[in-house]
Design a protein around this motif. Structure first.
Motif, mmCIF file in Angstrom:
data_model
loop_
_atom_site.group_PDB
_atom_site.id
_atom_site.type_symbol
_atom_site.label_atom_id
_atom_site.label_comp_id
_atom_site.label_asym_id
_atom_site.label_seq_id
_atom_site.Cartn_x
_atom_site.Cartn_y
_atom_site.Cartn_z
ATOM 1 N N THR A 162 1.062 10.524 -2.591
ATOM 2 C CA THR A 162 -0.111 11.390 -2.504
ATOM 3 C C THR A 162 -1.194 10.777 -3.380
ATOM 4 O OG1 THR A 162 1.268 13.342 -2.154
ATOM 5 C CG2 THR A 162 -0.981 13.710 -2.943
ATOM 6 N N ALA A 163 -2.424 10.771 -2.888
ATOM 7 C CA ALA A 163 -3.483 10.072 -3.617
ATOM 8 C C ALA A 163 -4.818 10.779 -3.450
ATOM 9 C CB ALA A 163 -3.594 8.628 -3.115
ATOM 10 N N ILE A 164 -5.691 10.547 -4.422
ATOM 11 C CA ILE A 164 -7.074 11.032 -4.368
ATOM 12 C C ILE A 164 -7.956 9.851 -3.964
ATOM 13 C CG2 ILE A 164 -8.996 12.018 -5.663
ATOM 14 C CD1 ILE A 164 -6.835 13.159 -7.603
ATOM 15 N N VAL A 165 -8.690 9.991 -2.887
ATOM 16 C CA VAL A 165 -9.600 8.931 -2.450
ATOM 17 C C VAL A 165 -10.707 8.782 -3.489
ATOM 18 C CG1 VAL A 165 -11.218 8.177 -0.665
ATOM 19 C CG2 VAL A 165 -9.126 9.382 -0.018
ATOM 20 N N CYS A 166 -10.895 7.539 -3.974
ATOM 21 C CA CYS A 166 -11.913 7.289 -5.000
ATOM 22 C C CYS A 166 -13.064 6.427 -4.499
ATOM 23 C CB CYS A 166 -11.277 6.638 -6.232
ATOM 24 S SG CYS A 166 -10.206 7.758 -7.159
ATOM 25 N N ALA A 167 -12.798 5.510 -3.592
ATOM 26 C CA ALA A 167 -13.854 4.634 -3.083
ATOM 27 C C ALA A 167 -13.450 4.094 -1.726
ATOM 28 C CB ALA A 167 -14.114 3.485 -4.059
ATOM 29 N N VAL A 168 -14.431 3.933 -0.859
ATOM 30 C CA VAL A 168 -14.217 3.373 0.472
ATOM 31 C C VAL A 168 -15.352 2.392 0.744
ATOM 32 C CG1 VAL A 168 -13.980 3.844 2.940
ATOM 33 C CG2 VAL A 168 -13.127 5.510 1.274
ATOM 34 N N ARG A 169 -14.977 1.181 1.123
ATOM 35 C CA ARG A 169 -15.975 0.137 1.394
ATOM 36 C C ARG A 169 -15.726 -0.462 2.766
ATOM 37 N NH1 ARG A 169 -15.553 -5.308 0.320
ATOM 38 N NH2 ARG A 169 -13.756 -4.951 -1.050
ATOM 39 N N ALA A 170 -16.801 -0.587 3.549
ATOM 40 C CA ALA A 170 -16.685 -1.165 4.885
ATOM 41 C C ALA A 170 -16.177 -2.596 4.799
ATOM 42 C CB ALA A 170 -18.036 -1.135 5.585
ATOM 43 N N HIS A 171 -15.322 -2.961 5.747
ATOM 44 C CA HIS A 171 -14.768 -4.317 5.780
ATOM 45 C C HIS A 171 -14.636 -4.725 7.242
ATOM 46 C CE1 HIS A 171 -12.595 -7.770 4.139
ATOM 47 N NE2 HIS A 171 -11.778 -7.662 5.189
ATOM 48 N N GLY A 172 -15.386 -5.766 7.626
ATOM 49 C CA GLY A 172 -15.374 -6.173 9.016
ATOM 50 C C GLY A 172 -16.120 -5.168 9.886
ATOM 51 N N GLU A 173 -15.889 -5.252 11.191
ATOM 52 C CA GLU A 173 -16.614 -4.381 12.125
ATOM 53 C C GLU A 173 -16.133 -2.946 12.081
ATOM 54 O OE1 GLU A 173 -17.639 -5.352 16.174
ATOM 55 O OE2 GLU A 173 -17.226 -7.465 15.764
ATOM 56 N N HIS A 174 -14.836 -2.759 11.933
ATOM 57 C CA HIS A 174 -14.289 -1.410 12.082
ATOM 58 C C HIS A 174 -13.437 -0.953 10.911
ATOM 59 C CE1 HIS A 174 -15.632 -1.765 16.206
ATOM 60 N NE2 HIS A 174 -14.918 -2.867 16.357
ATOM 61 N N GLY A 175 -13.029 -1.870 10.036
ATOM 62 C CA GLY A 175 -12.103 -1.514 8.978
ATOM 63 C C GLY A 175 -12.769 -1.052 7.700
ATOM 64 N N ALA A 176 -11.938 -0.671 6.739
ATOM 65 C CA ALA A 176 -12.435 -0.225 5.439
ATOM 66 C C ALA A 176 -11.416 -0.545 4.357
ATOM 67 C CB ALA A 176 -12.711 1.279 5.454
ATOM 68 N N ILE A 177 -11.927 -0.844 3.169
ATOM 69 C CA ILE A 177 -11.076 -1.019 1.995
ATOM 70 C C ILE A 177 -11.033 0.317 1.254
ATOM 71 C CG2 ILE A 177 -10.677 -2.258 -0.149
ATOM 72 C CD1 ILE A 177 -10.447 -4.050 2.261
ATOM 73 N N LEU A 178 -9.842 0.849 1.116
ATOM 74 C CA LEU A 178 -9.631 2.130 0.443
ATOM 75 C C LEU A 178 -9.123 1.892 -0.969
ATOM 76 C CD1 LEU A 178 -9.052 5.260 0.337
ATOM 77 C CD2 LEU A 178 -6.799 4.696 1.308
ATOM 78 N N ARG A 179 -9.685 2.613 -1.937
ATOM 79 C CA ARG A 179 -9.140 2.632 -3.287
ATOM 80 C C ARG A 179 -8.877 4.089 -3.635
ATOM 81 N NH1 ARG A 179 -12.103 -0.510 -7.650
ATOM 82 N NH2 ARG A 179 -9.998 -1.098 -8.309
ATOM 83 N N ALA A 180 -7.668 4.349 -4.090
ATOM 84 C CA ALA A 180 -7.258 5.731 -4.323
ATOM 85 C C ALA A 180 -6.381 5.810 -5.564
ATOM 86 C CB ALA A 180 -6.505 6.261 -3.101
ATOM 87 N N LEU A 181 -6.416 6.959 -6.208
ATOM 88 C CA LEU A 181 -5.640 7.166 -7.432
ATOM 89 C C LEU A 181 -4.383 7.957 -7.114
ATOM 90 C CD1 LEU A 181 -5.602 6.749 -10.531
ATOM 91 C CD2 LEU A 181 -6.655 9.010 -10.731
ATOM 92 N N THR A 182 -3.233 7.383 -7.491
ATOM 93 C CA THR A 182 -1.951 8.063 -7.335
ATOM 94 C C THR A 182 -1.413 8.435 -8.718
ATOM 95 O OG1 THR A 182 -0.575 6.071 -7.509
ATOM 96 C CG2 THR A 182 -1.505 6.576 -5.344
ATOM 97 N N GLU A 183 -0.487 9.359 -8.745
ATOM 98 C CA GLU A 183 0.051 9.812 -10.028
ATOM 99 C C GLU A 183 0.944 8.759 -10.674
ATOM 100 O OE1 GLU A 183 2.245 13.715 -11.999
ATOM 101 O OE2 GLU A 183 2.292 13.432 -9.823
ATOM 102 N N GLU A 184 1.806 8.114 -9.898
ATOM 103 C CA GLU A 184 2.813 7.228 -10.474
ATOM 104 C C GLU A 184 2.426 5.757 -10.440
ATOM 105 O OE1 GLU A 184 6.590 8.006 -8.724
ATOM 106 O OE2 GLU A 184 6.708 10.061 -9.488
ATOM 107 N N ALA A 185 1.602 5.348 -9.468
ATOM 108 C CA ALA A 185 1.241 3.925 -9.347
ATOM 109 C C ALA A 185 -0.173 3.640 -9.827
ATOM 110 C CB ALA A 185 1.405 3.458 -7.903
#
Length: 245
Positions: free
Chosen positions: A7-30
């Motif tokens: 389970t994670a909290i979305v912290c940042a999303v950045r466009a990557h390529g035509e359709h994709g995205a780079i997700l950065r999220a905060l999890t409790e254990e990792a």
């Protein structure tokens, strides 16, 4: 981390390529994790990949060094809060700060719990004062977790624990009323809620707390870098000040 389900909290999303995205999220254990979401900019996934949302993520990578592929399923949406400019600005700041400052794959369970609490407060509070105090405490905790904690429990000059009224902008230590005599204008006023002595602070006190945490975030964590991020915080604090007026 070759694979992770959490389970994670979305912290940042950045466009990557035509359709994709780079997700950065905060999890409790990792801690803070990142991954490439295929189709992350699609109409189906955009409402899921919104900073502040709670998601179930799955990350898979062939090696530790490779950017993982990621999938995300929505658990709780905070998108309705983005219709309120002040709440939207707070969510944008606190999630962006988290993504910009935490090292990846290092657990910070206290920060995960505190960030969850801030986002919940923004959603539940009837007044900005209630969640703004939680935001200031989150910033204080983040400073401590990254090794820049403030000593607000005793006077940095006398070691007294009585009448702590100010904070030194240089040392980050509390200063008692007596020790501050003649130097008050060079110090930050210490609101009682920041060290945990006032559960229901006035908005003026909250602003004073945010001034303190903002100073040390800029100096010690962001080090004057990421001007856009600092500007976003300045706009947020200005809006909160107008809420006081």
């Amino acid at each position: 981390m070759a694979s992770l389900t959490a389970t994670a909290i979305v912290c940042a999303v950045r466009a990557h390529g035509e359709h994709g995205a780079i997700l950065r999220a905060l999890t409790e254990e990792a801690g803070l994790v990142g991954g490439y979401v295929r189709g992350g900019r699609s109409t189906r996934l955009r409402p899921i990949l919104i900073p502040g949302n709670l998601v179930a993520i799955e990350l898979r990578a062939r090696t530790e060094e490779q950017l993982a592929s990621a999938t995300a399923e929505l658990l709780a949406s905070r998108a309705p809060l983005l219709a309120e400019p002040l709440a939207a600005a707070a969510i944008d700041w606190v999630t962006s700060l988290t993504a910009a400052t935490l090292p990846e794959s290092q657990p910070y369970p206290a920060l995960y719990a505190a960030l969850s609490a801030v986002l919940d407060a923004i959603g539940a509070a009837s007044a900005a004062r209630q969640w703004a105090a939680a935001l200031a405490r989150y910033e204080l905790l983040l400073l401590a977790e990254l090794g820049f904690g403030l000593n607000l429990e005793e006077c940095v000059v006398t070691s007294s624990t009585n009448e702590l009224a100010f904070v030194s902008p240089k040392s980050g230590g509390a200063v008692s009323l007596a020790a501050a005599a003649g130097y008050e204008e060079r110090l930050f006023r210490l609101p009682g809620f920041l060290p945990g002595h006032d559960a229901n602070p006035a908005m003026d006190d909250v602003i004073d707390g945010l001034i303190i945490t903002g100073h040390f975030l800029d100096r010690d964590v962001l080090d004057g870098r990421n001007r856009d991020l600092l500007t976003a915080r300045e706009r947020l604090v200005d809006r909160l000040k107008r809420a006081v007026a």
